[in-house]
Design a protein around this motif. Structure first.
Motif, PDB file in Angstrom:
ATOM      1  N   LYS A 241       0.835  -1.190   0.000  1.00 45.21           N
ATOM      2  CA  LYS A 241       0.000   0.000   0.000  1.00 45.21           C
ATOM      3  C   LYS A 241       0.873   1.244   0.000  1.00 45.21           C
ATOM      4  CE  LYS A 241      -0.538  -0.197   5.048  1.00 45.21           C
ATOM      5  NZ  LYS A 241      -1.489  -0.187   6.176  1.00 45.21           N
ATOM      6  N   ARG A 242       0.324   2.309  -0.525  1.00 45.43           N
ATOM      7  CA  ARG A 242       1.053   3.563  -0.616  1.00 45.43           C
ATOM      8  C   ARG A 242       1.191   4.208   0.759  1.00 45.43           C
ATOM      9  NH1 ARG A 242      -1.599   8.507  -3.833  1.00 45.43           N
ATOM     10  NH2 ARG A 242      -2.600   8.760  -1.802  1.00 45.43           N
ATOM     11  N   LEU A 243       2.328   4.864   0.993  1.00 44.84           N
ATOM     12  CA  LEU A 243       2.493   5.607   2.227  1.00 44.84           C
ATOM     13  C   LEU A 243       1.559   6.813   2.229  1.00 44.84           C
ATOM     14  CD1 LEU A 243       6.394   5.727   2.585  1.00 44.84           C
ATOM     15  CD2 LEU A 243       4.808   4.242   3.813  1.00 44.84           C
ATOM     16  N   ALA A 244       1.087   7.184   3.400  1.00 38.63           N
ATOM     17  CA  ALA A 244       0.282   8.393   3.528  1.00 38.63           C
ATOM     18  C   ALA A 244       1.145   9.608   3.188  1.00 38.63           C
ATOM     19  CB  ALA A 244      -0.259   8.508   4.947  1.00 38.63           C
ATOM     20  N   ALA A 245       0.496  10.691   2.770  1.00 36.34           N
ATOM     21  CA  ALA A 245       1.219  11.894   2.357  1.00 36.34           C
ATOM     22  C   ALA A 245       2.129  12.413   3.466  1.00 36.34           C
ATOM     23  CB  ALA A 245       0.220  12.972   1.940  1.00 36.34           C
ATOM     24  N   GLU A 246       1.607  12.433   4.709  1.00 33.71           N
ATOM     25  CA  GLU A 246       2.398  12.965   5.819  1.00 33.71           C
ATOM     26  C   GLU A 246       3.626  12.100   6.095  1.00 33.71           C
ATOM     27  OE1 GLU A 246      -1.941  14.078   6.419  1.00 33.71           O
ATOM     28  OE2 GLU A 246      -0.806  12.315   5.804  1.00 33.71           O
ATOM     29  N   VAL A 247       3.457  10.787   6.034  1.00 35.69           N
ATOM     30  CA  VAL A 247       4.582   9.874   6.264  1.00 35.69           C
ATOM     31  C   VAL A 247       5.618  10.019   5.154  1.00 35.69           C
ATOM     32  CG1 VAL A 247       5.254   7.453   6.514  1.00 35.69           C
ATOM     33  CG2 VAL A 247       3.101   8.252   7.497  1.00 35.69           C
ATOM     34  N   TYR A 282       2.479  22.260  -0.475  1.00 33.71           N
ATOM     35  CA  TYR A 282       2.328  21.765  -1.847  1.00 33.71           C
ATOM     36  C   TYR A 282       2.557  20.257  -1.896  1.00 33.71           C
ATOM     37  CZ  TYR A 282       3.210  21.090  -6.838  1.00 33.71           C
ATOM     38  OH  TYR A 282       3.172  20.640  -8.127  1.00 33.71           O
ATOM     39  N   PHE A 283       3.576  19.785  -1.170  1.00 30.91           N
ATOM     40  CA  PHE A 283       3.904  18.362  -1.156  1.00 30.91           C
ATOM     41  C   PHE A 283       2.716  17.534  -0.655  1.00 30.91           C
ATOM     42  CE2 PHE A 283       5.451  14.380   0.386  1.00 30.91           C
ATOM     43  CZ  PHE A 283       6.572  14.052  -0.358  1.00 30.91           C
ATOM     44  N   LEU A 284       2.152  17.930   0.481  1.00 29.10           N
ATOM     45  CA  LEU A 284       1.053  17.161   1.066  1.00 29.10           C
ATOM     46  C   LEU A 284      -0.176  17.169   0.162  1.00 29.10           C
ATOM     47  CD1 LEU A 284       1.303  18.167   4.838  1.00 29.10           C
ATOM     48  CD2 LEU A 284       2.094  16.061   3.743  1.00 29.10           C
ATOM     49  N   THR A 285      -0.404  18.287  -0.522  1.00 27.87           N
ATOM     50  CA  THR A 285      -1.536  18.359  -1.446  1.00 27.87           C
ATOM     51  C   THR A 285      -1.332  17.418  -2.618  1.00 27.87           C
ATOM     52  OG1 THR A 285      -1.998  20.655  -0.844  1.00 27.87           O
ATOM     53  CG2 THR A 285      -2.881  19.873  -2.947  1.00 27.87           C
ATOM     54  N   VAL A 286      -0.139  17.431  -3.212  1.00 23.87           N
ATOM     55  CA  VAL A 286       0.152  16.592  -4.381  1.00 23.87           C
ATOM     56  C   VAL A 286       0.085  15.108  -4.031  1.00 23.87           C
ATOM     57  CG1 VAL A 286       1.984  15.917  -5.984  1.00 23.87           C
ATOM     58  CG2 VAL A 286       1.491  18.331  -5.603  1.00 23.87           C
ATOM     59  N   PHE A 287       0.541  14.760  -2.819  1.00 23.24           N
ATOM     60  CA  PHE A 287       0.584  13.352  -2.441  1.00 23.24           C
ATOM     61  C   PHE A 287      -0.675  12.875  -1.724  1.00 23.24           C
ATOM     62  CE2 PHE A 287       4.926  13.903  -3.610  1.00 23.24           C
ATOM     63  CZ  PHE A 287       5.381  12.655  -3.974  1.00 23.24           C
ATOM     64  N   ARG A 289      -2.972  14.395   0.749  1.00 22.97           N
ATOM     65  CA  ARG A 289      -3.456  14.609   2.116  1.00 22.97           C
ATOM     66  C   ARG A 289      -4.970  14.798   2.090  1.00 22.97           C
ATOM     67  NH1 ARG A 289      -1.594  19.877   5.465  1.00 22.97           N
ATOM     68  NH2 ARG A 289      -2.229  20.857   3.513  1.00 22.97           N
ATOM     69  N   PRO A 290      -5.723  14.087   2.922  1.00 24.03           N
ATOM     70  CA  PRO A 290      -7.178  14.283   2.936  1.00 24.03           C
ATOM     71  C   PRO A 290      -7.538  15.675   3.436  1.00 24.03           C
ATOM     72  CG  PRO A 290      -6.495  12.874   4.749  1.00 24.03           C
ATOM     73  CD  PRO A 290      -5.283  13.068   3.891  1.00 24.03           C
ATOM     74  N   GLU A 291      -8.559  16.251   2.833  1.00 21.48           N
ATOM     75  CA  GLU A 291      -8.959  17.600   3.194  1.00 21.48           C
ATOM     76  C   GLU A 291      -9.778  17.658   4.487  1.00 21.48           C
ATOM     77  OE1 GLU A 291      -7.971  20.446   1.788  1.00 21.48           O
ATOM     78  OE2 GLU A 291      -6.663  19.175   0.585  1.00 21.48           O
TER      79      GLU A 291
END
Length: 299
Positions: A241-247, A282-287, A289-291
């Motif tokens: 599974k993909r890593l979460a944006a924050e991780v 920008y990074f968290l948005t692209v990867f 991150r849930p709103e």
């Protein structure tokens, strides 16, 4: 901040999930003196409270029943507005000592009006009998007691299914917050057994995590073989599974030695420790991150 910190402390102290959810549902006061009130800061309408409560803590998406009988489930408008009745005695008062209104219980008979028939519906849990609520009693306390009771058919199964999804990448019921009759579990006996064990151990989340992570299923290789390459639901192998944006951001920062700075927070604060999604990145948005705009895990 207080809501995030309050939840973090309860988790660190291994407070039972039943108690944590009860504290959220019955919260009164302000976030300054009761961090759990933060939930009611975001949800102000009974309908929003009904739908989030059902989806988060029961795995039931009942939004359709607000306007008509749920097309894929047994829930009707009467079920929806009977559940809404638990939240109709919530009041909000201005408080000079706090930056947000104080959440209070307003004394009176709890009921919700059926939009089509006009009937005044008394508080009632999904599939349950009408609750006995005194005019001086906060209906939310009755709701919390019903929801977290050992015999409740939804709560323990919903929590267990969420944690299974977290560790295995796919829920025993998928999507994990859509546990309707027409969307059965892939392994119903396993789900029931895990839920019963969770209740028997006092809704202990650390016990549940230990149980899942020490299972032979969790130890399986993620590398498929000739027999399970096409398996997507039987858990015959571990599903990558993909890593979460924050991780992912924290990992990139660690590898590059360049810490991301978040406005208003101390240097070195991890993305995984942000109290909410209000910090531009920008990074968290692209990867991805849930709103946090809804209770749906599909975000």
């Amino acid at each position: 901040y207080s809501f995030h910190q309050g939840l973090s402390q309860r988790i660190a102290n291994n407070v039972g999930m039943n108690q944590m959810v009860s504290e959220l549902l019955t919260a009164s006061g302000t976030p300054d003196d009761n961090p759990a009130v933060g939930w009611y800061r975001e949800l102000t309408e009974p309908e929003a409270l009904v739908e989030d409560t059902a989806q988060l803590f029961m795995g039931q998406r009942i939004g359709c029943a607000k306007c008509h009988h749920h097309p894929q489930e047994k829930w009707s408008q009467a079920d929806y507005y009977s559940l809404a009745a638990f939240f109709t005695r919530i009041g909000r008062k201005g408080d000079v000592r706090a930056s947000v209104p104080r959440v209070v219980h307003q004394v009176g008979d709890a009921s919700s009006r059926h939009p089509r028939t006009g009937e005044a519906l008394k508080p009632r849990g999904l599939g349950a009998d009408v609750a006995q609520v005194d005019a001086w009693q906060d209906p939310r306390e009755v709701l919390a007691n019903w929801l977290t009771a050992p015999e409740n058919p939804f709560f323990a199964r919903a929590v267990v299914n969420r944690y299974w999804k977290h560790f295995f990448g796919r829920g025993l019921v998928e999507p994990e917050d859509d546990m309707r009759l027409t969307n059965p579990a892939s392994h119903p006996e396993l789900l029931d057994e895990l839920a019963a064990d969770f209740v028997a151990h006092g809704y202990d989340v650390k016990h549940l995590i230990s149980l899942l992570c020490n299972s032979s299923t969790y130890q399986l290789s993620a590398i498929p073989n000739e027999f399970n390459a096409d398996d997507k639901s039987s858990f015959s192998r571990y599903y990558p599974k993909r890593l979460a944006a924050e991780v992912t951001l924290d990992a990139v920062d660690q590898i590059t030695g360049q810490a991301t700075a978040f406005s208003g927070l101390p240097s070195g604060t991890l993305a995984n420790s942000l109290p909410d999604n209000g910090f531009p990145s920008y990074f968290l948005t692209v990867f991805g991150r849930p709103e946090g705009n809804s209770a749906c895990e599909c975000e």
